[in-house]
Design a protein around this motif. Structure first.
Motif, mmCIF file in Angstrom:
data_model
loop_
_atom_site.group_PDB
_atom_site.id
_atom_site.type_symbol
_atom_site.label_atom_id
_atom_site.label_comp_id
_atom_site.label_asym_id
_atom_site.label_seq_id
_atom_site.Cartn_x
_atom_site.Cartn_y
_atom_site.Cartn_z
ATOM 1 N N THR A 26 0.830 -1.200 0.000
ATOM 2 C CA THR A 26 0.000 0.000 0.000
ATOM 3 C C THR A 26 0.870 1.257 0.000
ATOM 4 O O THR A 26 0.662 2.177 -0.798
ATOM 5 N N GLY A 27 1.850 1.286 0.904
ATOM 6 C CA GLY A 27 2.757 2.441 0.949
ATOM 7 C C GLY A 27 3.556 2.589 -0.324
ATOM 8 O O GLY A 27 3.745 3.692 -0.842
ATOM 9 N N TYR A 28 4.001 1.447 -0.866
ATOM 10 C CA TYR A 28 4.779 1.515 -2.102
ATOM 11 C C TYR A 28 3.901 1.897 -3.285
ATOM 12 O O TYR A 28 4.360 2.584 -4.196
ATOM 13 N N GLY A 29 2.645 1.453 -3.292
ATOM 14 C CA GLY A 29 1.728 1.853 -4.360
ATOM 15 C C GLY A 29 1.545 3.359 -4.412
ATOM 16 O O GLY A 29 1.479 3.960 -5.494
ATOM 17 N N LEU A 30 1.473 3.989 -3.229
ATOM 18 C CA LEU A 30 1.390 5.455 -3.184
ATOM 19 C C LEU A 30 2.650 6.070 -3.765
ATOM 20 O O LEU A 30 2.593 7.009 -4.578
ATOM 21 N N GLN A 31 3.795 5.555 -3.369
ATOM 22 C CA GLN A 31 5.060 6.069 -3.895
ATOM 23 C C GLN A 31 5.163 5.876 -5.398
ATOM 24 O O GLN A 31 5.652 6.752 -6.123
ATOM 25 N N LEU A 32 4.687 4.744 -5.883
ATOM 26 C CA LEU A 32 4.748 4.434 -7.313
ATOM 27 C C LEU A 32 3.953 5.451 -8.122
ATOM 28 O O LEU A 32 4.342 5.830 -9.240
ATOM 29 N N MET A 33 2.836 5.893 -7.577
ATOM 30 C CA MET A 33 2.005 6.885 -8.250
ATOM 31 C C MET A 33 2.576 8.296 -8.092
ATOM 32 O O MET A 33 2.508 9.121 -9.006
ATOM 33 N N LEU A 34 3.168 8.547 -6.927
ATOM 34 C CA LEU A 34 3.598 9.902 -6.589
ATOM 35 C C LEU A 34 4.854 10.345 -7.328
ATOM 36 O O LEU A 34 4.939 11.490 -7.793
ATOM 37 N N LEU A 35 5.835 9.456 -7.430
ATOM 38 C CA LEU A 35 7.146 9.883 -7.920
ATOM 39 C C LEU A 35 7.126 10.475 -9.334
ATOM 40 O O LEU A 35 7.706 11.549 -9.560
ATOM 41 N N PRO A 36 6.513 9.820 -10.327
ATOM 42 C CA PRO A 36 6.505 10.437 -11.662
ATOM 43 C C PRO A 36 5.774 11.777 -11.690
ATOM 44 O O PRO A 36 6.208 12.706 -12.392
ATOM 45 N N ILE A 37 4.688 11.886 -10.936
ATOM 46 C CA ILE A 37 3.927 13.132 -10.925
ATOM 47 C C ILE A 37 4.710 14.238 -10.237
ATOM 48 O O ILE A 37 4.808 15.368 -10.743
ATOM 49 N N ARG A 38 5.290 13.946 -9.086
ATOM 50 C CA ARG A 38 6.086 14.946 -8.389
ATOM 51 C C ARG A 38 7.329 15.312 -9.198
ATOM 52 O O ARG A 38 7.757 16.479 -9.244
ATOM 53 N N GLY A 39 7.915 14.304 -9.855
ATOM 54 C CA GLY A 39 9.061 14.597 -10.703
ATOM 55 C C GLY A 39 8.716 15.557 -11.818
ATOM 56 O O GLY A 39 9.499 16.458 -12.150
ATOM 57 N N GLY A 40 7.527 15.382 -12.421
ATOM 58 C CA GLY A 40 7.077 16.319 -13.448
ATOM 59 C C GLY A 40 6.912 17.719 -12.893
ATOM 60 O O GLY A 40 7.254 18.718 -13.548
#
Length: 422
Positions: A26-40
């Motif tokens: 669950t925590g990693y799923g959030l990170q998986l979604m967050l990183l590309p968006i935050r990187g953009g």
């Protein structure tokens, strides 16, 4: 295998492990979604985002090789606790320095930890399973993985993606995963044996199956690494993008079992061709659509249902022509091939995006699916069909791209399939 805990139910013994796994994913799923968006948001280019995905999968390959060494020294429980702690610590480091190379290093470390954690979880399940419980245990495990991933992806709507909060939430949820297992009385399994991996031997054994797994890794690696940014560009808001990615995951989860069972009754290569052709159509359609709305969530699920199960069917095909004594080696080799493909996919897709825009991600997935179809068809034309005995029935152990070593003894059967050199 005898039950080391007497008459206790194997499901009860595994309950703490599965709760820990669900919290971690669950925590990693959030990170998986967050990183590309935050990187953009931080100004990362498509190539930078592709570098993050490739770094993760390179770490994943390294983790497959390093984890057995750790297990042999300190055991399953301590290794699990250490890897969870490292992943939680890494999760909170990203907003401290928004720099692509630094994030790539963090993703590499995360990949090592994820590979180790999957190996620990799956070997633990294998140690507790019997021939009468293995299928159910693996079904529960795979279902929990997909459900927890979808829940984690939806958690991105809790706070502003530009803030520190979502990274903190991901770190907290991941770190809590160590608690259930640490307090459990379930005995740890014996450390797994070190196995020599021979990818070239696998290719000689089954060119169609191994090539399909390598190419599937390229497609799925690109999808996980760059999909959130692509979905955001197509949907227009963060919540809809999260819903789209979650629908992809759920679609893949729902399709695993029926498509696997279908491949038990028909030539697996025919099923693989059908899946990849459908994935090609779905990918092209997504690429051409100017915008995705809520009504397209069903289509997103169909997209996931065609792209994600390819690994399972291709893996089962390889096991069909492998000798029983090679199963552990085959499992590790296929995982290695998948990891290498997944490391290459994000960078190649990122270059395509840099040239043609974000729609090129779906086009890249379509091209890879067509490559699978082409190669498998060529192999089928080069080889005549013949009867293969000791046919492996589809097992949910092949439903996830992390194939456990030694899971599931195949059942016997007889059907038409490829000759042994394919």
């Amino acid at each position: 295998m005898s039950n080391p805990s007497g008459s206790k139910s194997p499901y009860l013994l595994l309950s703490a492990l599965l709760v820990s796994e669900a919290l971690f994913v669950t925590g990693y799923g959030l990170q998986l979604m967050l990183l590309p968006i935050r990187g953009g948001m931080e100004g990362f280019s498509a190539v930078d985002l592709g570098l993050l995905g490739s770094s993760y999968y390179l770490g994943f390959v390294a983790g497959c090789l390093l984890t057995p060494v750790l297990l042999s020294r300190v055991g399953h429980t301590r290794t699990f606790a250490a890897l969870v702690s490292i992943t939680a610590a890494v999760s909170i480091c990203y907003p401290m320095l928004a720099q692509p190379q630094f994030w790539a290093l963090l993703r590499f470390i995360t990949g090592i930890c994820l590979a180790g954690l999957y190996l620990i979880i799956e070997s633990w399940i294998n140690d507790r399973a019997t021939s009468s419980t293995r299928g159910t245990m693996i079904s529960i495990y795979v279902a929990l993985n997909y459900i927890a991933t979808a829940v984690g992806q939806m958690m991105i709507t809790l706070y502003d993606a530009s803030s520190f909060m979502l990274f903190s939430v991901a770190s907290i949820v991941i770190s809590s995963a160590v608690v259930p297992l640490a307090l459990s009385q379930s005995p740890a399994p014996q450390p797994p044996s070190l196995v020599r991996l021979r990818p070239l031997h696998l290719f000689k054994l089954s060119p169609a199956g191994t090539t399909a797994i390598f190419l599937t890794g390229m497609a799925i690696g690109a999808l996980w690494s760059l999909g959130p940014v692509f979905a955001l560009s197509k949907t227009g808001d963060l919540a809809s993008a999260a819903q789209f990615m979650s629908a992809v995951v759920i679609g893949g989860a729902l399709a695993q079992w029926p498509l696997g069972k279908l491949s038990d009754h028909f030539d697996r290569r025919h099923v693989l061709i059908g899946i990849t052709l459908a994935a090609t159509v779905a990918s092209v359609t997504v690429a051409l659509l100017p915008q995705l709305s809520g009504g397209w969530l069903i289509f997103a699920a169909l997209f996931g249902a065609t792209v994600l199960p390819s690994y399972a069917v291709a893996s089962a095909h390889v096991f069909d022509v492998a000798d029983r004594s090679e199963y552990v080696q085959v499992s590790g080799g296929l995982l290695l091939l998948y990891g290498v493909g997944s490391a290459m996919g994000p960078m190649l897709a990122a270059v395509a995006i840099q040239w043609f825009g974000l729609a090129a991600l779906a086009a890249f997935v379509a091209v890879v699916q067509l490559a699978i179809v082409t190669f498998v068809v060529v192999r089928m034309r080069l080889n005549k069909l013949q009867v293969v005995t000791d046919k492996q029935a589809f097992d949910m152990t092949t439903a996830a791209p992390v194939v456990p070593a030694g899971f599931g003894a195949p059942s016997s059967g007889e059907r038409f399939d490829a000759r042994a050199d394919d």
